[in-house]
Structure formats: structure tokens, C-alpha cells
Scaffold this motif. Structure first.
Motif, PDB file in Angstrom:
ATOM      1  N   ALA A  77       0.846  -1.200   0.000  1.00 53.46           N
ATOM      2  CA  ALA A  77       0.000   0.000   0.000  1.00 53.46           C
ATOM      3  C   ALA A  77       0.882   1.250   0.000  1.00 53.46           C
ATOM      4  N   MET A  78       1.930   1.207   0.819  1.00 53.20           N
ATOM      5  CA  MET A  78       2.833   2.362   0.901  1.00 53.20           C
ATOM      6  C   MET A  78       3.604   2.540  -0.409  1.00 53.20           C
ATOM      7  N   GLU A  79       3.952   1.415  -1.041  1.00 50.52           N
ATOM      8  CA  GLU A  79       4.611   1.492  -2.350  1.00 50.52           C
ATOM      9  C   GLU A  79       3.720   2.204  -3.363  1.00 50.52           C
ATOM     10  N   VAL A  84       1.464   4.455  -2.685  1.00 54.13           N
ATOM     11  CA  VAL A  84       1.463   5.887  -2.356  1.00 54.13           C
ATOM     12  C   VAL A  84       2.679   6.569  -2.985  1.00 54.13           C
ATOM     13  N   THR A 136       3.086   5.095   6.750  1.00 51.85           N
ATOM     14  CA  THR A 136       2.461   3.787   6.549  1.00 51.85           C
ATOM     15  C   THR A 136       1.415   3.530   7.633  1.00 51.85           C
ATOM     16  N   LEU A 184      -1.567   5.628   6.923  1.00 49.24           N
ATOM     17  CA  LEU A 184      -2.315   5.044   5.802  1.00 49.24           C
ATOM     18  C   LEU A 184      -3.194   3.885   6.260  1.00 49.24           C
ATOM     19  N   GLU A 219      11.199   0.825  -3.072  1.00 50.14           N
ATOM     20  CA  GLU A 219      10.922   1.973  -2.197  1.00 50.14           C
ATOM     21  C   GLU A 219      12.058   2.248  -1.229  1.00 50.14           C
TER      22      GLU A 219
END
Ligand SMILES: NC(=O)c1ccc[n+]([C@@H]2O[C@H](COP(=O)([O-])OP(=O)(O)OC[C@H]3O[C@@H](n4cnc5c(N)ncnc54)[C@H](O)[C@@H]3O)[C@@H](O)[C@H]2O)c1
Lengths: 88, 284
Positions: free
Chosen positions: A44-46, A48, B52, B55, B281
Motif C-alpha cells: 500500500a505504501m509502495e 502511495v 504507513t 495510511l 521503495e
């Protein structure tokens, strides 16, 4: 929020292509990609970070919630609302 | 609620994650590392962990973030409400740092080790007041995993346990208290299992993707053993397996060649961008 048309918009195909390379499945625009399990908070963070970099937007505050990243459609909606562009 | 800061030792994967959990719940933190580059990278990493958590809806809304200050020495433990040690999984290193800490803090200050596998009572030999030492085994990422294994050493005082319980409640974690033993419950079960999963990949039985897919799809795992290895850090996993092997004699804990090779090649998982999987990332 701008409704995506039936034809894939550029933003839409860019997002779909990214999900396809990362999950090795082709996402239906309105299907929750997290529902099947196996996709983590890290993914999910990727998403974003990828949307921010690809479309030149900053996602923060109330926009930072998983529901915005569940479907390709919801991501297209978010990117469009934040003024994201493919060539950013 | 006290406002004295909590001192976190080690700004690696866990030190950063624990700091994010505490600061995200409004608590001030002094973050200590002897490696300057780790301290330089820490603010960006903490921000990433907090984003995170945000989120995923894992942080209390409208709470002001606790201040995080960087420090290069153990003197930052002085006056702390509680000290959390999250340095490299090496008994000698940990004993040395815990001994220094116990010389800095007043008696009764809880000293918490986040060791994966070293028995708490063994580490207690190094501190002035063994009753003040306790283990908490946060899992990565600490801000998203709500259960915490708490390890009570043979000499840990009740008051120390109470203080840790109180802190965990403040930051929304649920403690499960277990007795002291090599690897406690979680590492004793998980680490040899991941080692075995890596061995299956090494022997060509299945790819890492397929091992994980089976553990996810058939056995209900949330992450899969090899992606978990990447999340833990393969160097740390190997260190922990050696600790377990030495203390249990269980050959299932002897790190397999594939893990050893990845550790030696610097393919430590998510933190280096490459392990069983590749991560974009963390490249930034
Ligand atoms: N990674 C995980 O998922 C995980 C989970 C639970 C517990 N643990 C345990 O937490 C501890 C930390 O693990 P990690 O994964 O964060 O390791 P890491 O290698 O990412 O970080 C360790 C950090 O400690 C620093 N350090 C070493 N000696 C120091 C000293 N004397 N003073 C201050 N800093 C020092 C290093 O520079 C490094 O930044 C280990 O005991 C590990 O077994 C790890």
C-alpha cells in the motif's frame, strides 16, 4: 471527483501497469486489490510513493487512507483530484 | 503519563520502528546509534513508518507527534523514563551496551531489550540491577503489529513488568507475557521455519514466490516466510539463528547456505532493497 471514462485514461493505464508488474495479475478497475489478501501495508505504501513520483502529487492528511488505494478507479480519482499528470 | 523521554538504542530496522510507534502516540524519544549514517537516515525512515501507519489507520488521530532527538552515545539514557535496547543481535555487544546503560540510569528505571533470541537472564548478568531488565519482542513494523511478546526473566521484578505493561497500553499494544528461554515463543517457532523455507528454495523444491504463495494461500499466513525474512533483515535472521543453535543445539536452527550467502552478499532484504525479493521503495 472526475469519473473515469470507459476507455482507459492515461493515468488509469499507468496505474494498472504498475500493479500488473508488482502483483503479476491484471487488476479490474473496480475490484479491491487488497480483498484477496497477500498484499501488505508495505505494498500500500509502495502505491502511495509510486503515485506521488509518477504523477507529481503529494498525498497527505485525510487522503492517506487505504480506501483510496483499494481499486484502480479510486486511485485514478485521487490522482485526478490532486491534479496529477502522467508527464509530471 | 510521564513526559520524560524514552531512550531507544539502535536506529536500525527495529529502533526506527519502535521510535515511530512511540512518537506516533505522542511520546518523546531519544534515539541513539553509534553509526552516524544510521542517525542521518533515521528521520526519513521514521517519517516513512509513520506515513504507513497513518495510511493503515493505525495511529491515534489528532495526537501531536512526540519529539525525536538523535544521539550518538549511551549518556542519552540518563534521566530517561525507560530505555529500550534494539542494537545488533550479538550477546557481547548487547551486554556491553546494557552495562553502560545501567550505569547511567537510576535504579528502578526499566531497561528493556528487544532481542530476538538471547535469554533475558543471560543479558541480566551485565546490568547492575537485574530486576530492572525485561524483554519485549516487538515485531516489524511495530506500529502495525498490535501484539507484543513480553519476556520475563527469572530475576525481572514485578514493578518492571508493570511499567512495561503500562507503556504498551499507552501505545495501544497488547502484551503476551512468556517465560524466558532462547527465542522465547515467536523466534523459536518462526526462525527455524523461515530457515527451512529458505532451504526449500536452495534445494530447488520451489521458488521463494511459490513457497510464500503456498503459505499464504493454503496455510493462511499473512506475509509468507521469505517475504518475512526480507522484512526482518536476513543478516539479523542469521544472527538470531546462531544464537538459537548455540543455546538449543537444534540443527533446524543452523542457518542454511542460501541465507548465509545472502547475508554475506549484503542482500539483507527490504532494508538494502534486495533479498528474496527486490524493493524499489527502500532504494531512496
Ligand atoms: N528485524 C526484526 O524484524 C526484529 C524483530 C524483533 C526483534 N529484533 C531484534 O531487534 C534488535 C535490532 O534488530 P534490527 O533488525 O533493528 O537490526 P539492525 O541491524 O537493523 O540495526 C541495529 C542497529 O544497532 C546499531 N548499533 C550497534 N551497536 C550499537 C551500540 N553499541 N550502540 C548503539 N547502536 C548500536 C547499529 O549501528 C544498527 O543501526 C536485534 O536484537 C534483533 O534481533 C529484530
Amino acid at each position: 471527483m472526475t469519473a473515469p471514462t470507459d476507455r482507459p485514461t492515461d493515468v488509469q493505464s499507468a496505474i494498472s501497469a504498475f500493479i500488473e508488474t508488482r502483483t503479476r495479475t491484471t487488476p479490474e478497475p473496480d475490484v479491491d486489490i487488497f480483498a484477496a489478501g497477500g498484499l501488505s501495508s508495505l505494498f500500500a505504501m509502495e502505491l502511495v510513493v509510486h503515485l506521488e513520483k509518477t504523477f507529481g502529487i503529494a498525498i497527505s492528511g485525510a487522503d492517506m487512507r487505504l480506501d483510496n488505494f483499494r481499486t484502480v478507479d479510486s486511485m485514478v480519482g485521487l490522482v485526478t483530484r490532486l491534479g496529477g499528470r502522467v508527464d509530471a | 503519563m510521564t513526559t520524560e523521554p524514552i531512550t531507544v538504542l539502535g536506529a536500525g530496522v527495529m529502533g526506527v520502528g519502535i521510535t515511530a510507534l512511540l512518537a506516533g502516540h505522542g511520546l518523546p524519544v531519544r534515539l541513539v546509534d553509534t553509526a552516524p549514517e544510521q542517525l542521518t537516515r533515521a528521520p526519513g525512515r521514521i517519517r516513512q513508518e509513520l506515513r504507513t501507519a497513518h495510511l493503515m489507520g493505525a495511529l491515534p488521530p489528532d495526537r501531536e507527534q512526540g519529539e525525536v532527538s538523535p544521539h550518538s552515545g549511551v549518556s542519552a539514557a540518563r534521566g530517561a523514563r525507560l530505555v529500550i535496547e534494539a542494537i545488533t543481535e550479538d550477546t557481547g555487544l548487547k551486554k556491553a551496551v546494557l552495562s553502560e546503560v545501567s550505569a547511567q540510569v537510576s535504579p528502578g528505571t526499566p531497561i528493556v531489550s528487544n532481542t530476538s533470541s538471547i535469554p533475558i537472564d543471560e543479558l541480566a548478568e551485565a546490568v547492575r540491577h537485574p530486576g530492572d531488565l525485561i524483554g519485549t519482542h516487538f515485531m516489524n513494523p511495530p506500529a502495525l503489529i498490535t501484539t507484543v511478546e513480553v519476556v520475563r526473566g527469572a530475576r525481572t521484578r514485578e514493578a518492571t513488568l508493570d511499567a512495561v505493561r503500562g507503556l504498551l497500553r499507552e501505545v495501544g499494544r497488547r502484551p503476551v507475557v512468556v517465560r524466558d528461554a532462547p527465542g522465547f515463543v515467536t523466534s523459536r517457532l518462526l526462525h527455524p521455519m523461515i530457515n527451512q523455507a529458505a532451504r526449500l528454495v536452495q534445494e530447488g523444491t520451489a521458488s521463494a514466490e511459490d513457497v510464500d504463495a503456498l503459505m499464504l494461500g493454503c496455510l493462511g499466513h499473512r506475509t509468507g516466510p521469505l517475504r518475512t525474512a526480507d522484512l526482518i533483515g536476513i543478516d539479523n535472521l542469521v544472527d538470531s539463528l546462531w544464537v538459537l543453535l548455540k543455546r538449543t543445539g537444534d540443527e533446524a536452527c543452523r542457518p542454511c547456505d542460501l541465507l548465509l550467502r545472502k547475508a554475506a552478499d549484503g542482500h539483507h532484504g527490504r532494508k538494502t532493497g534486495q533479498g528474496f525479493y527486490t524493493y524499489e521503495e527502500s532504494a531512496t
